[in-house]
Motif scaffolding. Structure first.
Motif, PDB file in Angstrom:
ATOM      1  N   LEU A   1       0.330  13.467 -10.387  1.00  0.00           N
ATOM      2  CA  LEU A   1      -0.190  12.274  -9.723  1.00  0.00           C
ATOM      3  C   LEU A   1      -1.700  12.122  -9.914  1.00  0.00           C
ATOM      4  N   GLY A   2      -2.354  13.165 -10.395  1.00  0.00           N
ATOM      5  CA  GLY A   2      -3.791  13.108 -10.611  1.00  0.00           C
ATOM      6  C   GLY A   2      -4.570  12.921  -9.325  1.00  0.00           C
ATOM      7  N   THR A   3      -4.134  13.600  -8.271  1.00  0.00           N
ATOM      8  CA  THR A   3      -4.776  13.435  -6.976  1.00  0.00           C
ATOM      9  C   THR A   3      -4.963  14.794  -6.321  1.00  0.00           C
ATOM     10  N   ASP A   4      -5.762  14.828  -5.258  1.00  0.00           N
ATOM     11  CA  ASP A   4      -5.969  16.098  -4.563  1.00  0.00           C
ATOM     12  C   ASP A   4      -5.183  16.191  -3.264  1.00  0.00           C
ATOM     13  N   VAL A   5      -4.431  15.140  -2.926  1.00  0.00           N
ATOM     14  CA  VAL A   5      -3.608  15.188  -1.715  1.00  0.00           C
ATOM     15  C   VAL A   5      -2.393  14.279  -1.875  1.00  0.00           C
ATOM     16  N   ILE A   6      -1.246  14.763  -1.415  1.00  0.00           N
ATOM     17  CA  ILE A   6      -0.021  13.960  -1.353  1.00  0.00           C
ATOM     18  C   ILE A   6       0.026  13.351   0.043  1.00  0.00           C
TER      19      ILE A   6
ATOM     20  N   THR B   1       0.810  -1.222   0.000  1.00  0.00           N
ATOM     21  CA  THR B   1       0.000   0.000   0.000  1.00  0.00           C
ATOM     22  C   THR B   1       0.842   1.271   0.000  1.00  0.00           C
ATOM     23  N   PHE B   2       2.171   1.128  -0.046  1.00  0.00           N
ATOM     24  CA  PHE B   2       3.070   2.276   0.094  1.00  0.00           C
ATOM     25  C   PHE B   2       3.966   2.362  -1.138  1.00  0.00           C
ATOM     26  N   PHE B   3       3.836   3.451  -1.898  1.00  0.00           N
ATOM     27  CA  PHE B   3       4.554   3.616  -3.152  1.00  0.00           C
ATOM     28  C   PHE B   3       5.374   4.904  -3.098  1.00  0.00           C
ATOM     29  N   ASP B   4       6.649   4.804  -3.469  1.00  0.00           N
ATOM     30  CA  ASP B   4       7.575   5.925  -3.344  1.00  0.00           C
ATOM     31  C   ASP B   4       8.013   6.439  -4.706  1.00  0.00           C
ATOM     32  N   THR B   5       7.833   7.756  -4.910  1.00  0.00           N
ATOM     33  CA  THR B   5       8.252   8.407  -6.148  1.00  0.00           C
ATOM     34  C   THR B   5       8.898   9.744  -5.803  1.00  0.00           C
ATOM     35  N   ALA B   6       9.174  10.560  -6.814  1.00  0.00           N
ATOM     36  CA  ALA B   6       9.757  11.885  -6.599  1.00  0.00           C
ATOM     37  C   ALA B   6       9.670  12.686  -7.886  1.00  0.00           C
ATOM     38  N   GLU B   7       9.635  13.987  -7.731  1.00  0.00           N
ATOM     39  CA  GLU B   7       9.643  14.887  -8.877  1.00  0.00           C
ATOM     40  C   GLU B   7      10.812  14.590  -9.811  1.00  0.00           C
TER      41      GLU B   7
ATOM     42  N   VAL C   1      -7.056   2.602  -7.487  1.00  0.00           N
ATOM     43  CA  VAL C   1      -6.963   2.163  -6.086  1.00  0.00           C
ATOM     44  C   VAL C   1      -6.476   3.294  -5.185  1.00  0.00           C
ATOM     45  N   ARG C   2      -6.609   4.521  -5.668  1.00  0.00           N
ATOM     46  CA  ARG C   2      -6.037   5.661  -4.951  1.00  0.00           C
ATOM     47  C   ARG C   2      -6.531   5.770  -3.516  1.00  0.00           C
ATOM     48  N   ASP C   3      -7.754   5.363  -3.249  1.00  0.00           N
ATOM     49  CA  ASP C   3      -8.312   5.536  -1.913  1.00  0.00           C
ATOM     50  C   ASP C   3      -7.782   4.538  -0.893  1.00  0.00           C
ATOM     51  N   ARG C   4      -7.000   3.530  -1.343  1.00  0.00           N
ATOM     52  CA  ARG C   4      -6.489   2.548  -0.389  1.00  0.00           C
ATOM     53  C   ARG C   4      -4.966   2.387  -0.422  1.00  0.00           C
ATOM     54  N   ILE C   5      -4.289   3.374  -0.988  1.00  0.00           N
ATOM     55  CA  ILE C   5      -2.832   3.336  -1.003  1.00  0.00           C
ATOM     56  C   ILE C   5      -2.262   4.655  -0.486  1.00  0.00           C
TER      57      ILE C   5
END
Length: 332
Positions: A116-121, A47-53, A71-75
């Motif tokens: 990331l196409g999301t509203d929160v990091i 459930t934990f994915f690591d990226t960077a700019e 699956v954005r709501d569970r990762i």
């Protein structure tokens, strides 16, 4: 898959996935394999994915945002800021310095949210401490993003113990990310582990497989492609590589006795160093991912943990983990 806490804000799988190599640093990659690996990670309970700019730059965040959207709501997605990127320069030459000024912290967050196409990091790290900007100013900007609902938790990467304490006094730090493995144990010696335990901060080891070396898949320095970042590292130069290969052979022998792979044994050892630790081994292929995640279920006895620790004691390892210039940007 068991779960562990990063600070008070985040609960994640005991083993995360480092995604850098899917688009950056380790030579050419296959997008279809990367997509399959990300999707399989979700299936396996990661459930934990690591990226960077800077991984790409930019393309890694886009990849994760697209593939993980269903699956954005569970990762939990962690990304990082802190480098100055000049898009006018060629790939490989466009990382031109550090920048942790408050306005840059916030600008990168906005750009990362879009990629990331999301509203929160979920977890927003400072990638490297910027000596030109007081950590209090940088963390103040990160705290603003938390208050605005754009970031859930904040972290630091390769920061020293004193900096971690100063940062934590401004806003709670959920996680500190640094290189840590059987053959790279600076956090044990420089006070970072002690500080994280004392303050309730999670510790996220990157390169728990020694950038692939501890997995036994790299048999000679010449196996690395010319555009593979590892070919520039002191430990992967021919003379050091040959000396270190003897240590890896010992790890492989112990793994065979236990009926596991060298990679699994190395990851299991890291997991056994404390329940505040969440390693993020990288994987670009499903087979490697499946092998790594199986390590989360391996149990080691105290004598086994001790024997492994002595077998690959960093004092026996030839070559530093980074060049002197890169090391100058760590533990600040």
């Amino acid at each position: 898959m068991e779960h562990r806490k990063l600070g008070t804000e985040l609960t994640v799988s005991a083993l995360g996935l480092g995604c850098m190599g899917m688009t950056y640093a380790y030579g050419s990659s296959d997008e279809a394999q990367s997509v399959a690996t990300l999707e399989r990670a979700v299936d396996l309970g990661v459930t934990f994915f690591d990226t960077a700019e800077m991984y790409g730059p930019f393309t890694n965040e886009v990849l994760l945002g697209r593939v993980l959207k269903p699956v954005r709501d569970r990762i939990v997605i962690a990304t990082k800021f802190g480098f100055k990127i000049d898009e006018s320069l060629p790939h490989g030459q466009n990382i031109v310095g550090l920048d942790s000024r408050p306005e840059h912290v916030k600008a990168v967050a906005e750009a990362s949210l879009k990629r990331l196409g999301t509203d929160v990091i979920d977890l927003y790290y400072q990638h490297r401490v910027d000596p030109a900007v007081p950590i209090e100013e940088t963390v103040g900007a990160m705290a603003d993003l938390v208050r605005e609902g754009k970031v859930r938790a904040i972290g630091l990467s390769e920061a020293g113990a004193a900096t971690i304490r100063r940062a934590h006094a401004i806003h709670p730090i959920a996680a500190v990310q640094s290189e840590y493995s059987l053959w790279s144990r600076d956090p044990e010696e420089n006070g970072v582990f002690e500080t994280c335990r004392a303050l309730g901060i999670g510790f996220v080891p990157y390169s728990p497989l020694g950038r692939g070396m501890l997995a036994g898949g790299i048999r000679a320095a010449g196996d690395l492609a010319a555009d593979d970042f590892r070919s520039t590292l002191p430990r992967f130069q021919p003379e050091a590589f040959e000396a270190n290969a003897a240590l890896i052979a010992m790890l492989e022998a112990m793994a065979a006795e236990k009926g596991v792979t060298a990679a699994q044994l190395a990851i299991a050892w890291v997991l056994h160093q404390g329940d505040f630790i969440v390693p993020i081994p990288g994987a670009r292929k499903v087979a490697h991912l499946e092998q790594n995640t199986a390590a989360a279920s391996i149990r080691l006895s105290p004598p086994e943990v001790s024997a492994l620790g002595e077998m690959l004691n960093p004092q026996k390892v030839q070559g530093k983990r980074y060049s002197e210039a890169s090391l100058a940007m760590t533990n600040l």
